[in-house]
Design a protein around this motif. Structure first.
Motif, PDB file in Angstrom:
ATOM      1  N   ARG A 169       0.231  -2.972  -6.208  1.00 36.66           N
ATOM      2  CA  ARG A 169      -0.906  -2.315  -5.554  1.00 36.66           C
ATOM      3  C   ARG A 169      -2.101  -2.227  -6.489  1.00 36.66           C
ATOM      4  O   ARG A 169      -3.248  -2.429  -6.074  1.00 36.66           O
ATOM      5  CB  ARG A 169      -0.525  -0.909  -5.090  1.00 36.66           C
ATOM      6  CG  ARG A 169      -1.664  -0.216  -4.322  1.00 36.66           C
ATOM      7  CD  ARG A 169      -1.256   1.130  -3.792  1.00 36.66           C
ATOM      8  NE  ARG A 169      -1.120   2.106  -4.866  1.00 36.66           N
ATOM      9  CZ  ARG A 169      -0.682   3.352  -4.682  1.00 36.66           C
ATOM     10  NH1 ARG A 169      -0.323   3.747  -3.474  1.00 36.66           N
ATOM     11  NH2 ARG A 169      -0.584   4.196  -5.700  1.00 36.66           N
ATOM     12  N   THR A 222       0.265 -10.257  -1.299  1.00 33.18           N
ATOM     13  CA  THR A 222      -0.605  -9.114  -1.565  1.00 33.18           C
ATOM     14  C   THR A 222      -2.053  -9.547  -1.725  1.00 33.18           C
ATOM     15  O   THR A 222      -2.971  -8.928  -1.186  1.00 33.18           O
ATOM     16  CB  THR A 222      -0.144  -8.389  -2.842  1.00 33.18           C
ATOM     17  OG1 THR A 222       1.183  -7.905  -2.641  1.00 33.18           O
ATOM     18  CG2 THR A 222      -1.062  -7.226  -3.170  1.00 33.18           C
ATOM     19  N   GLN A 266       5.748   1.224  -5.122  1.00 36.16           N
ATOM     20  CA  GLN A 266       5.060   1.188  -6.414  1.00 36.16           C
ATOM     21  C   GLN A 266       5.941   1.792  -7.502  1.00 36.16           C
ATOM     22  O   GLN A 266       5.649   2.839  -8.059  1.00 36.16           O
ATOM     23  CB  GLN A 266       3.736   1.947  -6.311  1.00 36.16           C
ATOM     24  CG  GLN A 266       2.832   1.432  -5.204  1.00 36.16           C
ATOM     25  CD  GLN A 266       2.669  -0.072  -5.253  1.00 36.16           C
ATOM     26  OE1 GLN A 266       2.312  -0.628  -6.276  1.00 36.16           O
ATOM     27  NE2 GLN A 266       2.929  -0.736  -4.143  1.00 36.16           N
ATOM     28  N   LEU A 278       0.815  -1.212   0.000  1.00 41.04           N
ATOM     29  CA  LEU A 278       0.000   0.000   0.000  1.00 41.04           C
ATOM     30  C   LEU A 278       0.846   1.258   0.000  1.00 41.04           C
ATOM     31  O   LEU A 278       0.345   2.350  -0.277  1.00 41.04           O
ATOM     32  CB  LEU A 278      -0.932   0.006   1.222  1.00 41.04           C
ATOM     33  CG  LEU A 278      -1.917  -1.160   1.311  1.00 41.04           C
ATOM     34  CD1 LEU A 278      -2.709  -1.080   2.610  1.00 41.04           C
ATOM     35  CD2 LEU A 278      -2.853  -1.162   0.114  1.00 41.04           C
ATOM     36  N   ASP A 287      -7.539   1.647  -9.213  1.00 39.79           N
ATOM     37  CA  ASP A 287      -6.633   2.338  -8.298  1.00 39.79           C
ATOM     38  C   ASP A 287      -7.272   3.604  -7.742  1.00 39.79           C
ATOM     39  O   ASP A 287      -6.907   4.090  -6.668  1.00 39.79           O
ATOM     40  CB  ASP A 287      -5.334   2.692  -9.032  1.00 39.79           C
ATOM     41  CG  ASP A 287      -4.174   2.893  -8.071  1.00 39.79           C
ATOM     42  OD1 ASP A 287      -4.239   2.346  -6.953  1.00 39.79           O
ATOM     43  OD2 ASP A 287      -3.228   3.606  -8.429  1.00 39.79           O
TER      44      ASP A 287
END
Length: 478
Positions: free
Chosen positions: A65, A297, A55, A50, A210
């Motif tokens: 993510r 994840t 990322q 997160l 997202d």
């Protein structure tokens, strides 16, 4: 038509009624124990995905993510609002406990199936494709191609078609009931937005998730937290009530512990989808350094769906004064809606409608991608994908404007049952490979490697796409 309904009814009874739930529970416990409770040992690492600093995948790639949020958007849907209410109505407060239990077990199943999907993913252009069908072909061999085709067909029919019709119906019904907007307008709106997203491909789908998923999750959880905080002194009693009902110490509904167990397990399994073979299709799209990192994840996705979001619905209902144990009448989304109204007033029904809209929209684009991914396994024809997109847009529209049309998709649950059984059998056969991956990941962590990397040379005996695992350092990781 009646003959078909009877046929699929038998399939539904044989899967969901007799074999599937015990399979999912037993296999989940097996995965948990043999992997040394991997979902708990890696629990802290789950939340690293997160963080924005993790990322760093290329701009043309799907980050860990984004894959997580897309799967959360698919798992979290109307069932988290309406389904939990039904489980409590039929199984009592104790159903919540068993919903939690199956989620904690399912986290291990999800980690295993998503790690395998990552390992056997294929690079197609600048995207990755994977999932249970490809895992079967490349993990078990060509002799099992027919089984992979059965899985792919069930995935398209149940998720891309059936469940998308139901999602369109759920949104249109909620908007009409709370805002008075005709189903036709909602159907047109959904069709246009869904069309724009799915014609952009997996990258646009992931980018949309997202944005949409954090908004919908935070909005709904925030409302539930307000309910919990304003009733904080009642929480201990509610938890005691949940546990005592779960073990039959107190009986809220007829059937006691048996009803609580059955409803909790069923709702938990339907909601978090662990072991059903759906989430691995999304997990395989992520550009990560090691398959287990995406497995971890996706395990978090199960936790978010059930332990957080489903629990929010449960506490909203149990802390309200609308739910009466053992009483008949109000259930489903109406129970959740009226419970919110009892806490904060009539305006919350509009808030809940907004939440349902976001939940269902994210589920539609997720369900579509599952269908597209399965279709690209069966055929490489661009026209076939184009036809699928048109059909999905049409099905969402029809489901919204003609609620009775959803009865046509009575085959959805039975086919999902077949999908899950095929997936579980493949997982059992490939479990030695999954444990090999987990041991490799743990070995690297023990050696002080903060972000383990898969070395394809160490898996030369397996049919993996080495171009998908060239050594990279600037990726999304856990």
């Amino acid at each position: 038509m009646e003959m078909l309904e009877s046929f699929f009814g038998v399939i539904g009874d044989l899967t969901w009624g007799w074999s599937l739930i015990p399979f999912l529970v037993i296999f989940g416990l097996f995965f948990t124990i043999v992997t040394d409770f991997v979902q708990f040992r890696f629990f802290g690492r789950m939340f690293r995905v997160l963080s924005s600093k993790n990322q760093t995948a290329g701009k043309d790639k799907i980050s860990g993510r984004e894959a997580l949020l897309l799967s959360v958007g698919g798992r979290v849907g109307g069932g988290n609002i309406a389904g939990v209410a039904v489980a409590i109505t039929l199984g009592g407060p104790g159903a919540v406990f068993w919903m939690w239990a199956i989620a904690l077990i399912g986290m291990a199943t999800s980690l295993v199936e998503c790690s395998l999907a990552q390992l056997y993913k294929r690079k197609e252009g600048d995207e990755f494709r994977g999932g249970p069908a490809r895992t079967i072909i490349h993990g078990l061999g060509e002799d099992y191609r027919w089984l992979a085709y059965v899985l792919a067909f069930c995935l398209i029919a149940s998720f891309a078609f059936g469940f998308n019709a139901f999602q369109g119906n759920t949104v249109a019904g909620a908007v009409q009931d709370s805002l008075g907007i005709d189903r036709m307008y909602t159907g047109v709106f959904l069709a246009v937005v869904v069309g724009f997203i799915i014609y952009g491909g997996i990258k646009r789908i992931a980018k949309a998730a997202d944005i949409v998923v954090p908004v919908m999750a935070v909005a709904y959880v925030a409302m539930a937290l307000m309910v919990i905080i304003t009733n904080i002194t009642e929480i201990p009693a509610i938890i005691v009530n949940i546990v005592s009902n779960a073990f039959g110490i107190e009986e809220a509904v007829g059937g006691g512990m048996g009803a609580a167990l059955a409803q909790g397990l069923r709702r938990g399994l339907f909601s978090n989808e662990a072991g059903l073979g759906s989430a691995p299709n999304v997990a395989a799209t992520a550009d990560v350094t090691h398959p287990v990192s995406q497995g971890i994840t996706q395990s978090l996705s199960v936790f978010i769906d059930t332990i957080i979001v489903c629990s929010c619905t449960a506490f909203v209902i149990l802390l309200g004064d609308v739910y009466v144990p053992g009483a008949e009448g109000i259930d489903g989304v109406v129970l959740t809606q009226q419970s919110l109204v009892s806490h904060f007033g009539a305006w919350t029904q509009y808030y809940l409608t907004f939440a349902i809209l976001l939940f269902s929209f994210s589920s539609v684009i997720y369900n579509y991608y599952l269908g597209e991914n399965a279709l690209t396994f069966m055929t490489k024809s661009p026209m076939a994908v184009h036809i699928l997109r048109i059909l999905v847009i049409g099905i969402v529209f029809i489901g919204a404007v003609a609620p009775g049309a959803t009865s046509v998709f009575f085959f959805s649950d039975p086919l999902m049952g077949i999908l899950a059984i095929v997936n579980l059998l493949a997982l059992i056969m490939l479990f030695p490979t999954a444990t090999r991956l987990i041991k490799d990941y743990r070995k690297q962590l023990k050696a002080g490697i903060e972000h383990p990397v898969l070395n394809p040379d160490e898996y030369a005996d397996l049919d993996i796409d080495t171009t998908a695992w060239v050594k990279k350092t600037n990726l999304s990781y856990v």
